[in-house]
Design an enzyme around this catalytic site. Structure first.
Site, PDB file in Angstrom:
ATOM      1  N   SER A  23       0.796  -1.226   0.000  1.00  0.00           N
ATOM      2  CA  SER A  23       0.000   0.000   0.000  1.00  0.00           C
ATOM      3  C   SER A  23       0.832   1.281   0.000  1.00  0.00           C
ATOM      4  CB  SER A  23      -0.983  -0.010   1.171  1.00  0.00           C
ATOM      5  OG  SER A  23      -1.960  -1.014   0.991  1.00  0.00           O
ATOM      6  N   LYS A  71     -10.373  -4.888  10.434  1.00  0.00           N
ATOM      7  CA  LYS A  71     -11.446  -4.376   9.578  1.00  0.00           C
ATOM      8  C   LYS A  71     -12.797  -4.318  10.296  1.00  0.00           C
ATOM      9  CE  LYS A  71      -9.493  -5.563   5.079  1.00  0.00           C
ATOM     10  NZ  LYS A  71      -9.730  -6.189   3.763  1.00  0.00           N
ATOM     11  N   ASP A  82     -23.848   2.892   4.942  1.00  0.00           N
ATOM     12  CA  ASP A  82     -24.779   1.771   4.787  1.00  0.00           C
ATOM     13  C   ASP A  82     -24.067   0.487   4.364  1.00  0.00           C
ATOM     14  OD1 ASP A  82     -26.888   3.352   5.524  1.00  0.00           O
ATOM     15  OD2 ASP A  82     -27.544   3.779   3.476  1.00  0.00           O
ATOM     16  N   ALA A 125     -14.157 -18.799   4.266  1.00  0.00           N
ATOM     17  CA  ALA A 125     -15.224 -18.104   4.995  1.00  0.00           C
ATOM     18  C   ALA A 125     -14.655 -17.096   5.976  1.00  0.00           C
ATOM     19  CB  ALA A 125     -16.098 -19.126   5.728  1.00  0.00           C
ATOM     20  N   ALA A 128     -11.815 -11.981   4.251  1.00  0.00           N
ATOM     21  CA  ALA A 128     -11.670 -11.603   2.846  1.00  0.00           C
ATOM     22  C   ALA A 128     -12.880 -11.998   2.010  1.00  0.00           C
ATOM     23  CB  ALA A 128     -10.414 -12.237   2.264  1.00  0.00           C
ATOM     24  N   ASN A 147     -15.681 -24.353   2.561  1.00  0.00           N
ATOM     25  CA  ASN A 147     -14.670 -23.992   3.544  1.00  0.00           C
ATOM     26  C   ASN A 147     -14.151 -25.243   4.230  1.00  0.00           C
ATOM     27  OD1 ASN A 147     -13.289 -21.736   4.935  1.00  0.00           O
ATOM     28  ND2 ASN A 147     -14.276 -22.579   6.758  1.00  0.00           N
ATOM     29  N   THR A 149     -13.489 -25.669   7.337  1.00  0.00           N
ATOM     30  CA  THR A 149     -14.273 -25.873   8.551  1.00  0.00           C
ATOM     31  C   THR A 149     -15.724 -25.526   8.260  1.00  0.00           C
ATOM     32  OG1 THR A 149     -12.349 -25.203   9.869  1.00  0.00           O
ATOM     33  CG2 THR A 149     -14.470 -25.298  10.988  1.00  0.00           C
ATOM     34  N   GLN A 231      -8.904  -1.489  -5.429  1.00  0.00           N
ATOM     35  CA  GLN A 231      -9.442  -0.984  -4.164  1.00  0.00           C
ATOM     36  C   GLN A 231      -8.645   0.225  -3.689  1.00  0.00           C
ATOM     37  OE1 GLN A 231      -8.193  -1.015  -0.846  1.00  0.00           O
ATOM     38  NE2 GLN A 231      -6.208  -1.834  -1.428  1.00  0.00           N
TER      39      GLN A 231
END
EC number: 1.1.1.25
Length: 260
Positions: A23, A71, A82, A125, A128, A147, A149, A231
């Site tokens: 970044s 995050k 929203d 899951a 990300a 996934n 798990t 992004q």
């Protein structure tokens, strides 16, 4: 060369154990190219120090990105738009508001790459996967999760069902769009590499084993570097109302040998 002075805006990415992050290279190149008087740093913060330091960073910086594992934790310190209320995670902050440009990146890239699709299978899951699920669902895709798990996938599915998104668990491997949201591009079995589009969040190497296999079958692809750069440019549009073209940033990263 950036000349830092009292008018220089401070931005950065907040995460933990992020020496690998591209970044700063992406944004500082973009700022310089666009003539924006700003500097972008990486703020590597330990979990025990996050609340105290992050609260201060929100106040003193012009804008922020947020990456793993914060995050979700960062949401309580900003006004929630929203979309981040729906997703339950943010990755960009400006003027005290939270945004999710991962969502914007995936939605725009998919729309550019394929015209029509009905089914999407997402491998993984974790955090990300959230932006991908919401972006694809909002584009009209029926979502399935595979996934390692099953319990974790079921927990995510139950949570998202309350937000109006129905998810099938381990139900089908064949789909129009296949997404790997795990750190391992080999997690997707060869027999599942099919459909119209394959997306891999992994960006080092840029052309992962999954991307190679998809391309050998003539399937369109979106690689992790494309998502990362898109992004980032979406975040710059929020901060400054403008950004570079994705291709210019990617070319720079290759020239600097920051990706391969």
């Amino acid at each position: 060369m950036l000349e830092i002075n009292y008018n220089t805006k401070l931005l950065g990415v907040v995460g933990e154990n992020i020496p690998y992050t591209l970044s700063p290279a992406i944004h500082n190149f973009s700022f310089q190219s666009l003539g924006i008087n700003a500097v972008y740093l990486a703020f590597d913060i330990k979990k025990k120090d996050f609340d105290q330091i992050f609260r201060g960073l929100v106040k003193i910086t012009y804008g922020l990105n947020v990456t793993i594992p914060y995050k979700e934790d960062a949401m309580k310190y900003v006004e929630q738009t929203d979309i981040i209320k729906r997703i339950g995670a943010l990755n960009t902050i400006f003027e005290g508001k939270g945004y999710n440009t991962d969502y914007l990146a995936i939605k725009s890239l998919v729309s550019e790459r394929v015209d029509s699709f009905n089914t999407c299978t997402i491998f993984g899951a974790g955090g990300a996967s959230r932006a991908a699920i919401f972006a694809l669902a909002d584009l009209g895709c029926s979502i399935s999760i595979i996934n390692r798990t099953k319990e974790k996938a079921e927990k995510l599915a139950n949570e998202l069902e309350e937000k109006g998104i129905k998810i099938k668990i381990n139900s089908y491997c064949n789909a129009d769009i296949i997404v790997n949201s795990t750190p391992n591009s080999d997690f997707v079995p060869d027999e599942c590499i099919n459909g119209k589009l394959v997306i891999d969040f992994v960006y080092k190497p840029v052309v992962t084993s999954l991307i190679k296999k998809a391309q050998s079958k003539g399937i369109k692809t979106i690689n992790g570097l494309e998502i990362l750069v898109r992004q980032a440019m979406e975040a710059e549009k929020i901060w400054f109302g403008k950004s570079l073209e994705d291709e210019e940033v990617v070319k720079y990263l290759y020239a600097r040998k920051l990706v391969w």
